[in-house]
Motif scaffolding. Structure first.
Motif, PDB file in Angstrom:
ATOM      1  N   THR A   3       0.909  12.519  -8.964  1.00  2.12           N
ATOM      2  CA  THR A   3       0.260  13.704  -8.747  1.00  2.12           C
ATOM      3  C   THR A   3       1.116  14.780  -8.509  1.00  2.12           C
ATOM      4  O   THR A   3       0.928  15.964  -9.375  1.00  2.12           O
ATOM      5  CB  THR A   3      -0.428  13.697  -7.406  1.00  2.12           C
ATOM      6  OG1 THR A   3      -1.455  12.660  -7.350  1.00  2.12           O
ATOM      7  CG2 THR A   3      -0.998  14.724  -6.836  1.00  2.12           C
ATOM      8  N   SER A   4       2.564  14.653  -8.222  1.00  2.84           N
ATOM      9  CA  SER A   4       3.594  15.804  -8.322  1.00  2.84           C
ATOM     10  C   SER A   4       3.735  16.209  -9.829  1.00  2.84           C
ATOM     11  O   SER A   4       3.914  17.443  -9.956  1.00  2.84           O
ATOM     12  CB  SER A   4       4.618  15.401  -7.326  1.00  2.84           C
ATOM     13  OG  SER A   4       5.624  16.256  -7.543  1.00  2.84           O
ATOM     14  N   GLY A   5       3.930  15.269 -10.620  1.00  2.00           N
ATOM     15  CA  GLY A   5       4.151  15.561 -11.861  1.00  2.00           C
ATOM     16  C   GLY A   5       2.951  16.373 -12.675  1.00  2.00           C
ATOM     17  O   GLY A   5       3.199  17.392 -13.358  1.00  2.00           O
ATOM     18  N   GLN A   6       1.654  15.921 -12.401  1.00  2.00           N
ATOM     19  CA  GLN A   6       0.459  16.702 -12.546  1.00  2.00           C
ATOM     20  C   GLN A   6       0.662  18.098 -12.126  1.00  2.00           C
ATOM     21  O   GLN A   6       0.124  19.071 -12.954  1.00  2.00           O
ATOM     22  CB  GLN A   6      -0.529  16.032 -12.379  1.00  2.00           C
ATOM     23  CG  GLN A   6      -1.002  14.626 -13.064  1.00  2.00           C
ATOM     24  CD  GLN A   6      -1.939  13.756 -12.651  1.00  2.00           C
ATOM     25  OE1 GLN A   6      -2.708  13.909 -11.476  1.00  2.00           O
ATOM     26  NE2 GLN A   6      -2.530  13.102 -13.614  1.00  2.00           N
ATOM     27  N   VAL A   7       0.884  18.239 -10.829  1.00  2.00           N
ATOM     28  CA  VAL A   7       0.818  19.576 -10.323  1.00  2.00           C
ATOM     29  C   VAL A   7       1.838  20.653 -10.690  1.00  2.00           C
ATOM     30  O   VAL A   7       1.778  21.604 -11.203  1.00  2.00           O
ATOM     31  CB  VAL A   7       1.184  19.626  -8.948  1.00  2.00           C
ATOM     32  CG1 VAL A   7       1.426  20.769  -8.184  1.00  2.00           C
ATOM     33  CG2 VAL A   7      -0.286  19.070  -8.310  1.00  2.00           C
ATOM     34  N   ASP A   8       3.088  19.997 -11.127  1.00  2.26           N
ATOM     35  CA  ASP A   8       4.337  20.789 -12.052  1.00  2.26           C
ATOM     36  C   ASP A   8       3.821  21.279 -13.444  1.00  2.26           C
ATOM     37  O   ASP A   8       3.919  22.322 -13.631  1.00  2.26           O
ATOM     38  CB  ASP A   8       5.500  19.948 -12.108  1.00  2.26           C
ATOM     39  CG  ASP A   8       6.003  19.536 -10.670  1.00  2.26           C
ATOM     40  OD1 ASP A   8       5.817  20.305  -9.731  1.00  2.26           O
ATOM     41  OD2 ASP A   8       7.150  18.597 -10.546  1.00  2.26           O
ATOM     42  N   ARG A  61       0.643  -1.271   0.021  1.00  2.00           N
ATOM     43  CA  ARG A  61       0.000  -0.084   0.034  1.00  2.00           C
ATOM     44  C   ARG A  61       0.737   1.233   0.141  1.00  2.00           C
ATOM     45  O   ARG A  61       0.729   2.067  -0.815  1.00  2.00           O
ATOM     46  CB  ARG A  61      -0.863  -0.026   1.380  1.00  2.00           C
ATOM     47  CG  ARG A  61      -2.070  -0.989   0.952  1.00  2.00           C
ATOM     48  CD  ARG A  61      -2.693  -1.228   2.377  1.00  2.00           C
ATOM     49  NE  ARG A  61      -3.948  -0.517   2.504  1.00  2.00           N
ATOM     50  CZ  ARG A  61      -4.597  -0.119   3.371  1.00  2.00           C
ATOM     51  NH1 ARG A  61      -4.593  -0.861   4.373  1.00  2.00           N
ATOM     52  NH2 ARG A  61      -6.030   0.538   3.173  1.00  2.00           N
ATOM     53  N   VAL A  62       1.938   1.214   0.781  1.00  2.00           N
ATOM     54  CA  VAL A  62       2.733   2.269   0.734  1.00  2.00           C
ATOM     55  C   VAL A  62       3.521   2.652  -0.651  1.00  2.00           C
ATOM     56  O   VAL A  62       3.707   3.732  -0.962  1.00  2.00           O
ATOM     57  CB  VAL A  62       3.931   2.183   1.913  1.00  2.00           C
ATOM     58  CG1 VAL A  62       5.112   3.138   1.907  1.00  2.00           C
ATOM     59  CG2 VAL A  62       3.436   2.452   3.223  1.00  2.00           C
ATOM     60  N   GLY A  63       3.887   1.416  -1.159  1.00  2.00           N
ATOM     61  CA  GLY A  63       4.548   1.544  -2.662  1.00  2.00           C
ATOM     62  C   GLY A  63       3.310   2.394  -3.638  1.00  2.00           C
ATOM     63  O   GLY A  63       3.739   3.190  -4.379  1.00  2.00           O
ATOM     64  N   LYS A  64       2.049   1.915  -3.386  1.00  2.00           N
ATOM     65  CA  LYS A  64       1.193   2.599  -4.277  1.00  2.00           C
ATOM     66  C   LYS A  64       1.019   3.997  -3.838  1.00  2.00           C
ATOM     67  O   LYS A  64       0.809   4.684  -4.769  1.00  2.00           O
ATOM     68  CB  LYS A  64      -0.181   1.781  -4.192  1.00  2.00           C
ATOM     69  CG  LYS A  64      -0.229   0.326  -4.958  1.00  2.00           C
ATOM     70  CD  LYS A  64      -1.523  -0.207  -4.699  1.00  2.00           C
ATOM     71  CE  LYS A  64      -1.575  -1.816  -5.199  1.00  2.00           C
ATOM     72  NZ  LYS A  64      -2.744  -2.581  -5.078  1.00  2.00           N
ATOM     73  N   VAL A  65       0.792   4.372  -2.673  1.00  2.00           N
ATOM     74  CA  VAL A  65       0.841   5.715  -2.214  1.00  2.00           C
ATOM     75  C   VAL A  65       1.898   6.539  -2.848  1.00  2.00           C
ATOM     76  O   VAL A  65       1.957   7.628  -3.374  1.00  2.00           O
ATOM     77  CB  VAL A  65       0.919   5.600  -0.879  1.00  2.00           C
ATOM     78  CG1 VAL A  65       0.889   7.144  -0.549  1.00  2.00           C
ATOM     79  CG2 VAL A  65      -0.568   5.309  -0.291  1.00  2.00           C
ATOM     80  N   GLU A  66       3.288   5.742  -2.822  1.00  2.00           N
ATOM     81  CA  GLU A  66       4.139   6.857  -3.378  1.00  2.00           C
ATOM     82  C   GLU A  66       4.193   6.844  -4.837  1.00  2.00           C
ATOM     83  O   GLU A  66       4.597   7.934  -5.416  1.00  2.00           O
ATOM     84  CB  GLU A  66       5.603   5.880  -3.131  1.00  2.00           C
ATOM     85  CG  GLU A  66       6.126   5.870  -1.783  1.00  2.00           C
ATOM     86  CD  GLU A  66       7.427   5.113  -1.291  1.00  2.00           C
ATOM     87  OE1 GLU A  66       7.676   4.225  -2.157  1.00  2.00           O
ATOM     88  OE2 GLU A  66       7.826   5.377  -0.318  1.00  2.00           O
ATOM     89  N   GLU A  67       3.749   5.766  -5.708  1.00  2.00           N
ATOM     90  CA  GLU A  67       3.344   6.061  -7.149  1.00  2.00           C
ATOM     91  C   GLU A  67       2.421   7.149  -7.270  1.00  2.00           C
ATOM     92  O   GLU A  67       2.555   7.966  -8.114  1.00  2.00           O
ATOM     93  CB  GLU A  67       2.835   4.660  -7.900  1.00  2.00           C
ATOM     94  CG  GLU A  67       4.020   3.474  -7.764  1.00  2.00           C
ATOM     95  CD  GLU A  67       3.356   2.375  -8.242  1.00  2.00           C
ATOM     96  OE1 GLU A  67       2.256   2.184  -8.753  1.00  2.00           O
ATOM     97  OE2 GLU A  67       4.148   1.162  -7.989  1.00  2.00           O
TER      98      GLU A  67
END
Length: 110
Positions: free
Chosen positions: A41-46, A30-36
């Motif tokens: 999301t970070s790329g989309q925000v950028d 689950r942590v791995g999925k959250v990191e992905e």
């Protein structure tokens, strides 16, 4: 007979350890999925921030051509406050520019 009781206790410990191991693997997944998701999301925000900056530059250039004072328009606009305006933690340094850009687009388009 004491040996049989010890074996049962040991089996319980082993079962508990297996359950814990299984739960840990689930959490790791689950942590791995959250990191992905976070990276995506970070790329989309950028990308959105870049597009907003481009739009702001275009709107400001158009405003200058039309003789509109951008700073005066922004000062007069009823813009929502950002975390930086409210004395937030400072992480939203770019967020202030984002809200102003949206406000500029609305104010100039009218």
């Amino acid at each position: 007979m004491a040996l049989g009781g010890t074996a049962k206790k040991l089996q319980k410990v082993i079962d508990a350890a297996e359950q814990l191991y299984s739960k840990m693997n689930e959490v790791i997944e689950r942590v791995g999925k959250v990191e992905e998701d976070l990276e995506k999301t970070s790329g989309q925000v950028d990308g959105i921030e870049r597009e907003l900056a481009e739009q702001r530059a275009l709107v400001e250039a158009l405003a200058e051509r039309q003789g509109v004072d951008v700073e005066e328009t922004l000062a007069a606009a009823d813009l929502p406050e950002t975390a930086a305006d409210e004395g937030g933690d400072g992480d939203g340094a770019d967020a202030g520019g984002g809200d102003d850009g949206a406000g500029t687009t609305e104010a100039t388009a009218e």
